[in-house]
Design a protein around this motif. Sequence first.
Motif, PDB file in Angstrom:
ATOM      1  N   GLY A  37       0.744  -1.246   0.000  1.00  9.66           N
ATOM      2  CA  GLY A  37       0.000   0.000   0.000  1.00  9.66           C
ATOM      3  C   GLY A  37       0.775   1.297   0.000  1.00  9.66           C
ATOM      4  O   GLY A  37       1.161   1.810  -1.037  1.00  9.66           O
ATOM      5  N   ASP A  38       1.056   1.842   1.177  1.00 15.21           N
ATOM      6  CA  ASP A  38       1.689   3.151   1.293  1.00 15.21           C
ATOM      7  C   ASP A  38       3.131   3.163   0.804  1.00 15.21           C
ATOM      8  O   ASP A  38       3.698   4.237   0.550  1.00 15.21           O
ATOM      9  CB  ASP A  38       1.657   3.615   2.753  1.00 15.21           C
ATOM     10  CG  ASP A  38       0.246   3.931   3.220  1.00 15.21           C
ATOM     11  OD1 ASP A  38      -0.625   4.143   2.347  1.00 15.21           O
ATOM     12  OD2 ASP A  38       0.013   3.958   4.434  1.00 15.21           O
ATOM     13  N   TYR A  39       3.750   2.001   0.679  1.00  9.84           N
ATOM     14  CA  TYR A  39       5.131   1.923   0.190  1.00  9.84           C
ATOM     15  C   TYR A  39       5.217   1.977  -1.335  1.00  9.84           C
ATOM     16  O   TYR A  39       6.302   2.074  -1.897  1.00  9.84           O
ATOM     17  CB  TYR A  39       5.807   0.636   0.671  1.00  9.84           C
ATOM     18  CG  TYR A  39       5.970   0.534   2.173  1.00  9.84           C
ATOM     19  CD1 TYR A  39       6.364   1.629   2.932  1.00  9.84           C
ATOM     20  CD2 TYR A  39       5.744  -0.668   2.827  1.00  9.84           C
ATOM     21  CE1 TYR A  39       6.515   1.548   4.302  1.00  9.84           C
ATOM     22  CE2 TYR A  39       5.894  -0.772   4.210  1.00  9.84           C
ATOM     23  CZ  TYR A  39       6.281   0.334   4.940  1.00  9.84           C
ATOM     24  OH  TYR A  39       6.426   0.234   6.295  1.00  9.84           O
ATOM     25  N   LYS A  40       4.069   1.887  -1.990  1.00  8.84           N
ATOM     26  CA  LYS A  40       4.049   1.798  -3.450  1.00  8.84           C
ATOM     27  C   LYS A  40       4.862   2.898  -4.151  1.00  8.84           C
ATOM     28  O   LYS A  40       5.628   2.614  -5.076  1.00  8.84           O
ATOM     29  CB  LYS A  40       2.599   1.822  -3.951  1.00  8.84           C
ATOM     30  CG  LYS A  40       2.461   1.456  -5.418  1.00  8.84           C
ATOM     31  CD  LYS A  40       1.061   1.711  -5.935  1.00  8.84           C
ATOM     32  CE  LYS A  40      -0.004   1.062  -5.123  1.00  8.84           C
ATOM     33  NZ  LYS A  40      -1.353   1.261  -5.708  1.00  8.84           N
ATOM     34  N   PRO A  41       4.765   4.183  -3.742  1.00 10.22           N
ATOM     35  CA  PRO A  41       5.550   5.221  -4.423  1.00 10.22           C
ATOM     36  C   PRO A  41       7.058   5.051  -4.272  1.00 10.22           C
ATOM     37  O   PRO A  41       7.828   5.666  -5.026  1.00 10.22           O
ATOM     38  CB  PRO A  41       5.079   6.515  -3.739  1.00 10.22           C
ATOM     39  CG  PRO A  41       3.737   6.188  -3.170  1.00 10.22           C
ATOM     40  CD  PRO A  41       3.843   4.762  -2.742  1.00 10.22           C
ATOM     41  N   LEU A  42       7.496   4.243  -3.296  1.00  9.75           N
ATOM     42  CA  LEU A  42       8.928   4.042  -3.073  1.00  9.75           C
ATOM     43  C   LEU A  42       9.514   2.956  -3.966  1.00  9.75           C
ATOM     44  O   LEU A  42      10.740   2.835  -4.074  1.00  9.75           O
ATOM     45  CB  LEU A  42       9.176   3.666  -1.606  1.00  9.75           C
ATOM     46  CG  LEU A  42       8.664   4.645  -0.549  1.00  9.75           C
ATOM     47  CD1 LEU A  42       8.958   4.105   0.847  1.00  9.75           C
ATOM     48  CD2 LEU A  42       9.291   6.022  -0.731  1.00  9.75           C
ATOM     49  N   ILE A  43       8.678   2.171  -4.620  1.00  9.63           N
ATOM     50  CA  ILE A  43       9.149   1.040  -5.417  1.00  9.63           C
ATOM     51  C   ILE A  43       9.678   1.523  -6.763  1.00  9.63           C
ATOM     52  O   ILE A  43       8.957   2.089  -7.573  1.00  9.63           O
ATOM     53  CB  ILE A  43       8.015   0.017  -5.634  1.00  9.63           C
ATOM     54  CG1 ILE A  43       7.529  -0.517  -4.290  1.00  9.63           C
ATOM     55  CG2 ILE A  43       8.498  -1.134  -6.521  1.00  9.63           C
ATOM     56  CD1 ILE A  43       6.304  -1.409  -4.407  1.00  9.63           C
ATOM     57  N   LYS A  44      10.988   1.292  -6.986  1.00  8.80           N
ATOM     58  CA  LYS A  44      11.631   1.697  -8.238  1.00  8.80           C
ATOM     59  C   LYS A  44      12.052   0.504  -9.097  1.00  8.80           C
ATOM     60  O   LYS A  44      12.145   0.621 -10.315  1.00  8.80           O
ATOM     61  CB  LYS A  44      12.849   2.571  -7.934  1.00  8.80           C
ATOM     62  CG  LYS A  44      12.496   3.876  -7.240  1.00  8.80           C
ATOM     63  CD  LYS A  44      13.741   4.709  -6.950  1.00  8.80           C
ATOM     64  CE  LYS A  44      13.386   6.010  -6.257  1.00  8.80           C
ATOM     65  NZ  LYS A  44      14.592   6.823  -5.939  1.00  8.80           N
ATOM     66  N   SER A  45      12.333  -0.623  -8.470  1.00  9.48           N
ATOM     67  CA  SER A  45      12.684  -1.829  -9.217  1.00  9.48           C
ATOM     68  C   SER A  45      12.124  -3.043  -8.490  1.00  9.48           C
ATOM     69  O   SER A  45      11.914  -3.007  -7.274  1.00  9.48           O
ATOM     70  CB  SER A  45      14.202  -1.959  -9.389  1.00  9.48           C
ATOM     71  OG  SER A  45      14.846  -2.105  -8.144  1.00  9.48           O
ATOM     72  N   VAL A  46      11.878  -4.101  -9.252  1.00  9.58           N
ATOM     73  CA  VAL A  46      11.291  -5.318  -8.707  1.00  9.58           C
ATOM     74  C   VAL A  46      12.112  -6.516  -9.147  1.00  9.58           C
ATOM     75  O   VAL A  46      12.487  -6.626 -10.329  1.00  9.58           O
ATOM     76  CB  VAL A  46       9.827  -5.489  -9.172  1.00  9.58           C
ATOM     77  CG1 VAL A  46       9.309  -6.881  -8.831  1.00  9.58           C
ATOM     78  CG2 VAL A  46       8.943  -4.425  -8.548  1.00  9.58           C
ATOM     79  N   ILE A  47      12.396  -7.408  -8.213  1.00 10.87           N
ATOM     80  CA  ILE A  47      13.105  -8.649  -8.504  1.00 10.87           C
ATOM     81  C   ILE A  47      12.247  -9.825  -8.054  1.00 10.87           C
ATOM     82  O   ILE A  47      11.848  -9.899  -6.889  1.00 10.87           O
ATOM     83  CB  ILE A  47      14.474  -8.707  -7.791  1.00 10.87           C
ATOM     84  CG1 ILE A  47      15.366  -7.560  -8.256  1.00 10.87           C
ATOM     85  CG2 ILE A  47      15.150 -10.053  -8.036  1.00 10.87           C
ATOM     86  CD1 ILE A  47      16.680  -7.460  -7.481  1.00 10.87           C
ATOM     87  N   CYS A  63       2.195   1.437  -9.757  1.00 15.65           N
ATOM     88  CA  CYS A  63       3.537   1.705  -9.214  1.00 15.65           C
ATOM     89  C   CYS A  63       4.218   2.652 -10.201  1.00 15.65           C
ATOM     90  O   CYS A  63       5.024   2.246 -11.051  1.00 15.65           O
ATOM     91  CB  CYS A  63       4.329   0.415  -9.050  1.00 15.65           C
ATOM     92  SG  CYS A  63       3.787  -0.626  -7.681  1.00 15.65           S
ATOM     93  N   THR A  64       3.901   3.913 -10.095  1.00 14.92           N
ATOM     94  CA  THR A  64       4.260   4.883 -11.124  1.00 14.92           C
ATOM     95  C   THR A  64       5.739   5.237 -11.154  1.00 14.92           C
ATOM     96  O   THR A  64       6.206   5.869 -12.110  1.00 14.92           O
ATOM     97  CB  THR A  64       3.435   6.162 -10.949  1.00 14.92           C
ATOM     98  OG1 THR A  64       3.628   6.666  -9.616  1.00 14.92           O
ATOM     99  CG2 THR A  64       1.959   5.877 -11.164  1.00 14.92           C
ATOM    100  N   ASN A  65       6.501   4.844 -10.127  1.00 14.91           N
ATOM    101  CA  ASN A  65       7.943   5.102 -10.119  1.00 14.91           C
ATOM    102  C   ASN A  65       8.761   3.859 -10.460  1.00 14.91           C
ATOM    103  O   ASN A  65       9.992   3.896 -10.426  1.00 14.91           O
ATOM    104  CB  ASN A  65       8.376   5.636  -8.747  1.00 14.91           C
ATOM    105  CG  ASN A  65       7.805   7.017  -8.473  1.00 14.91           C
ATOM    106  OD1 ASN A  65       7.794   7.877  -9.357  1.00 14.91           O
ATOM    107  ND2 ASN A  65       7.300   7.243  -7.272  1.00 14.91           N
TER     108      ASN A  65
END
Length: 276
Positions: A37-47, A63-65
Amino acid sequence: ARFSSEKNVSWALDDTGTLTINLINEDVSSSEETWWGDYKPLIKSVILPEGITHIPPQLFRDCTNLTAVSLPNSLEKIHDFAFASCTSLESIRIPGNANIGRYAFGGCTSLKTVEIFDPGYTYTHGSVSADKFAFVGCFSLERITVNIDPERREEGEYHMTSDEYGCLYLSDPHPDDGNTEKVLIQYPVGNTRTSFTIPANCVVIGRPFSGCKYLTEILVDPNNPEYTSVDGCLIRDGVEFFAYPIGNLRSTYTVPNGIIGQTQQLGKIHIYGSYG
């Protein structure tokens, strides 16, 4: 860093914005709001490491970033809306054994290139395909490339292919006749090419030309039994108006006599496969 370890999912988000998914159980169907939820804007890459076989619906939606994604060879399904509206994502590599769901990348407006790569093993879970709306709204899309060894494909099952223009097709292993061998799923709508020809052995589904602002004419190979081109527009079965190339900026268009359609101000209507 942030961590979560629950029954169905385990993940960690570090201070650089890298989200690592360590576990997703097969029965997970809840949305991303449940997990970060609230951490979504902090996500820049996914593994996602090897062993993960599916990405649940809406998991990374909005996840716009998010700019980078690493998918495992073991992946078999990207569910509906999984990466929808990830507006900063510019490229993605998808293993060739993964089915791609409806609007899985819908609205990824910065997405330029998609590579569907060889997973390195022969998959045996049946047909592999992309939904006809998987890439709708990817207005920057320049090319989709499928690089899969034909020997990896299970005989008699559907599979994805591409052409030199960067279009995505679904092959038909059991065509109704000798001419219909593949289905056009997605045209690279961000490509600056102004003309495209539907191949002889091809049918069209969904809205593969939606948003093609550079395309001024859609032509058809004369040996195609189902489609024709009239004034650069795509006509199906000789009677159905299917797509208008919106790169052609004429303000009005008169549908020929006998064709299902109507004269309208272009720019105010949605005509089947294209937006005007």
